[in-house]
Enzyme design. Structure first.
Site, mmCIF file in Angstrom:
data_model
loop_
_atom_site.group_PDB
_atom_site.id
_atom_site.type_symbol
_atom_site.label_atom_id
_atom_site.label_comp_id
_atom_site.label_asym_id
_atom_site.label_seq_id
_atom_site.Cartn_x
_atom_site.Cartn_y
_atom_site.Cartn_z
ATOM 1 N N ASN A 42 -13.045 21.148 19.059
ATOM 2 C CA ASN A 42 -11.901 20.371 18.560
ATOM 3 C C ASN A 42 -10.516 20.894 18.973
ATOM 4 O O ASN A 42 -9.593 20.105 19.109
ATOM 5 C CB ASN A 42 -12.004 20.169 17.038
ATOM 6 C CG ASN A 42 -12.030 21.456 16.260
ATOM 7 O OD1 ASN A 42 -12.285 22.515 16.816
ATOM 8 N ND2 ASN A 42 -11.758 21.359 14.981
ATOM 9 N N GLU A 63 -15.210 31.893 11.865
ATOM 10 C CA GLU A 63 -14.252 30.874 11.400
ATOM 11 C C GLU A 63 -15.039 29.577 11.322
ATOM 12 O O GLU A 63 -15.285 28.929 12.344
ATOM 13 C CB GLU A 63 -13.090 30.737 12.398
ATOM 14 C CG GLU A 63 -12.212 31.973 12.515
ATOM 15 C CD GLU A 63 -11.271 32.157 11.337
ATOM 16 O OE1 GLU A 63 -11.056 31.194 10.576
ATOM 17 O OE2 GLU A 63 -10.771 33.273 11.161
ATOM 18 N N CYS A 74 -10.932 21.664 11.034
ATOM 19 C CA CYS A 74 -11.662 22.442 10.018
ATOM 20 C C CYS A 74 -10.946 22.412 8.677
ATOM 21 O O CYS A 74 -11.577 22.593 7.638
ATOM 22 C CB CYS A 74 -11.874 23.867 10.490
ATOM 23 S SG CYS A 74 -10.405 24.574 11.236
HETATM 24 P P1 NDP Z 1 -20.782 24.104 16.780
HETATM 25 O O1 NDP Z 1 -21.083 25.114 15.743
HETATM 26 O O2 NDP Z 1 -21.751 23.038 17.033
HETATM 27 O O3 NDP Z 1 -20.517 24.827 18.196
HETATM 28 C C1 NDP Z 1 -19.557 25.843 18.331
HETATM 29 C C2 NDP Z 1 -19.895 26.703 19.527
HETATM 30 O O4 NDP Z 1 -21.116 27.406 19.288
HETATM 31 C C3 NDP Z 1 -20.089 25.940 20.824
HETATM 32 O O5 NDP Z 1 -19.516 26.663 21.882
HETATM 33 C C4 NDP Z 1 -21.607 25.913 20.950
HETATM 34 O O6 NDP Z 1 -22.061 25.745 22.273
HETATM 35 C C5 NDP Z 1 -21.951 27.289 20.430
HETATM 36 N N1 NDP Z 1 -23.355 27.470 20.046
HETATM 37 C C6 NDP Z 1 -24.258 26.533 19.686
HETATM 38 N N2 NDP Z 1 -25.454 27.110 19.424
HETATM 39 C C7 NDP Z 1 -25.293 28.438 19.600
HETATM 40 C C8 NDP Z 1 -26.154 29.564 19.483
HETATM 41 N N3 NDP Z 1 -27.422 29.441 19.101
HETATM 42 N N4 NDP Z 1 -25.665 30.801 19.762
HETATM 43 C C9 NDP Z 1 -24.397 30.963 20.134
HETATM 44 N N5 NDP Z 1 -23.519 29.916 20.275
HETATM 45 C C10 NDP Z 1 -23.963 28.684 20.004
HETATM 46 O O7 NDP Z 1 -19.346 23.501 16.372
HETATM 47 P P2 NDP Z 1 -18.545 22.252 16.972
HETATM 48 O O8 NDP Z 1 -18.163 22.504 18.389
HETATM 49 O O9 NDP Z 1 -19.242 20.995 16.633
HETATM 50 O O10 NDP Z 1 -17.189 22.361 16.127
HETATM 51 C C11 NDP Z 1 -17.052 21.856 14.858
HETATM 52 C C12 NDP Z 1 -17.181 22.901 13.780
HETATM 53 O O11 NDP Z 1 -16.257 23.950 13.995
HETATM 54 C C13 NDP Z 1 -16.855 22.360 12.407
HETATM 55 O O12 NDP Z 1 -17.786 22.835 11.477
HETATM 56 C C14 NDP Z 1 -15.479 22.927 12.124
HETATM 57 O O13 NDP Z 1 -15.152 23.034 10.772
HETATM 58 C C15 NDP Z 1 -15.569 24.246 12.778
HETATM 59 N N6 NDP Z 1 -14.237 24.760 13.038
HETATM 60 C C16 NDP Z 1 -13.753 25.810 12.297
HETATM 61 C C17 NDP Z 1 -12.453 26.253 12.473
HETATM 62 C C18 NDP Z 1 -11.912 27.421 11.727
HETATM 63 O O14 NDP Z 1 -10.924 27.988 12.198
HETATM 64 N N7 NDP Z 1 -12.456 27.814 10.599
HETATM 65 C C19 NDP Z 1 -11.556 25.601 13.419
HETATM 66 C C20 NDP Z 1 -12.181 24.513 14.153
HETATM 67 C C21 NDP Z 1 -13.452 24.118 13.963
HETATM 68 P P3 NDP Z 1 -22.544 24.282 22.803
HETATM 69 O O15 NDP Z 1 -21.347 23.415 22.724
HETATM 70 O O16 NDP Z 1 -22.990 24.585 24.188
HETATM 71 O O17 NDP Z 1 -23.654 23.859 21.887
#
Ligand code: NDP
Length: 471
Positions: free
Chosen positions: A149, A245, A279
């Protein structure tokens, strides 16, 4: 585009297609990195760390300042790319790049401030005649895994403080939105970061991410993303530091004495910015029963007036979600709430990845729209009668990232500050408020650790004590 592995721009036969969520058109491709690529990146990052160790604080700060200058000269290009790959409106994308520049500049400043302090050994009986201090030293290799995002600013919150502190960094961006992150690779290299000290590895989280997370040569994983993946990483990471986060379903309390004209534009923006995929989006609004009907009427009127559509048009206020299946999921959550007795007052129509902004009232507490993280253009508005009830409703969540409260009553504001379980309490603004220097992070299952360059840098260094016996 290529990925930045071990100082080289590399391609792979297998690629990940990056699509514009508005019309599903192909923007570009990136290599689909593998486990072997991740291992190679770690090997290179070890050498990169040795290079980083040779740099002075002045060098590190200067490199980050130079990166900020280069990024500033490419900001519109980056904003266009972010708008296309994420689906956020072009104005939201410009806002993200401006914030990332702030994060980068703040980190450049922190590089010079990073220091330990004197330790008063003689304050305890056996310490007499001893003098010394503690140093703050970098950890080594830091793996940064980021969500779709805010591909630039959330990655910047990890990369820039890590480099400022003298670590080497491997960035694994979200597969849906890796393009602007690859551009960041170009920028940091041009700015003079040692080529092995910053790498951008594209590829599936399950393969590339897992390999990076599990490897013992990596000293810290800094993750921003969903609660589910965050928990998985915590189980797999073994003996290394982690910052998490994660998500939330943030609430705002609107008291009967709230300044409505101040609250209104913010509670609408806070809910539908980036189609609710922030988020700290406003997801749950609790309004005092005495003003509930007038609040809801005005809210729905303002939401209906939002301009929804192609994110690249200047006038658009709400763009598409990241993909059609996410829009479908949010629709199912609304349907579940309505079947359980909630009222859908507007929006919720889905066309591909687009969803019209939805407002739901009287939402039961046991449905996903209340308990989960909606991460879409929908809010629920429920009435409350006592202030204690409003706080209890706010705390009825596994999450606790930020919360907002609108009141002119100092006692209520302070009561909320003390009793609401969240990493940040925003009084007279929405939970969506953030400036990049503040300590930011969640309580409960919204995360572990805090970001904001001066706080991140502490988490990305360790204390080394130096004691002189002068007896
Ligand atoms: P995801 O948790 O689906 O993915 C985040 C990252 O993790 C991606 O790069 C993804 O790779 C990677 N990933 C997936 N599976 C694994 C694994 N098994 N091991 C290591 N890395 C992995 O989140 P989204 O991209 O859908 O983002 C949305 C989420 O992020 C929401 O829950 C939101 O609230 C949170 N968020 C939190 C923030 C904060 O500051 N607290 C700020 C912004 C968002 P790939 O894309 O290749 O699957």
């Amino acid at each position: 585009m290529k990925m930045l592995l071990a100082g080289e721009w590399v391609e792979r036969d297998r690629v990940i297609e990056v699509l514009n969520p508005y019309d599903n058109s192909l923007i570009d491709t990136v290599p689909r990195g593998t486990r072997e690529d991740a291992l190679k990146a770690i090997e290179a990052a070890q050498k990169g760390f040795e290079e980083m160790k040779k740099l002075t604080a002045y060098d590190r700060s200067s490199i980050l300042q130079k990166a900020a200058q280069i990024m500033d000269s490419r900001k519109e290009e980056m904003a266009q790319l972010v708008s296309k790959e994420v689906g956020k409106t072009i104005n939201e994308a410009r806002g993200e790049i401006a914030r990332a520049l702030q994060t980068l500049t703040l980190s450049a400043e922190e590089a010079k401030r990073l220091a330990g302090e004197e330790v008063r050994f003689d304050g305890a009986p056996p310490g007499g005649g001893k003098m010394g201090l503690y140093l703050r030293v970098p950890l080594g290799i830091i793996v940064a895994i980021t969500p779709f995002n805010f591909p630039v600013n959330l990655a910047m919150h990890k990369i820039a403080p890590a480099l400022a502190a003298g670590n080497s960094v491997i960035l694994k961006p979200a597969s849906a939105t890796p393009l602007a992150d690859v551009l960041m690779g170009e920028i940091f290299l041009e700015a003079g970061v040692p080529p092995l000290a910053f790498q951008v590895i594209t590829g599936p989280g399950g393969e590339v991410g897992d390999t990076l997370v599990e490897d013992e040569r990596v000293k810290m994983v800094t993750f921003t993303g969903s609660r589910e993946i965050g928990k998985e990483i915590m189980k797999k990471k073994g003996y290394k530091r982690a910052t998490m986060e994660l998500g939330s379903n943030s609430a705002v309390i609107i008291c009967e004495d709230a300044q409505m004209d101040k609250a209104f534009p913010r509670v609408v923006l806070g809910a539908y910015a980036l189609a609710g995929q922030v988020c700290i989006s406003v997801q749950r609004i609790f309004v005092h029963e005495s003003i509930f009907d007038t609040f809801v009427e005005r809210y729905v009127e303002e939401v209906r007036a939002l301009k929804v559509g192609n994110q690249l048009l200047e006038e658009t206020q709400v763009g598409p979600m990241i993909e059609p299946k996410e829009a479908q999921r949010v629709k199912e959550w609304i349907d579940e709430a309505v079947a359980a007795g909630a009222k859908l007052l507007c929006g919720g129509e889905v066309d591909g990845a687009m969803m019209t902004p939805a407002v739901v009232t009287h939402c039961p507490r046991n449905v996903l729209l209340f308990t989960g993280e909606a991460f879409g253009p929908v809010v629920l508005i429920n009435p409350y009668s006592t202030f204690e009830e409003a706080i209890e409703l706010t705390n009825d969540s596994v999450y606790g990232l930020q919360a907002g409260i609108y009141t002119q009553n100092l006692y209520k504001a302070w009561q909320a500050a003390k009793e609401v379980e969240a990493g940040g309490i925003i009084i007279n603004d929405v939970p969506t408020f953030r400036v990049d220097l503040m300590p930011y992070g969640g309580m409960k299952e919204s995360g572990i650790g805090r970001e904001g360059p001066s706080y991140t840098i502490e988490e990305m260094t360790e204390i080394k004590l130096v004691c002189f016996d002068l007896n």
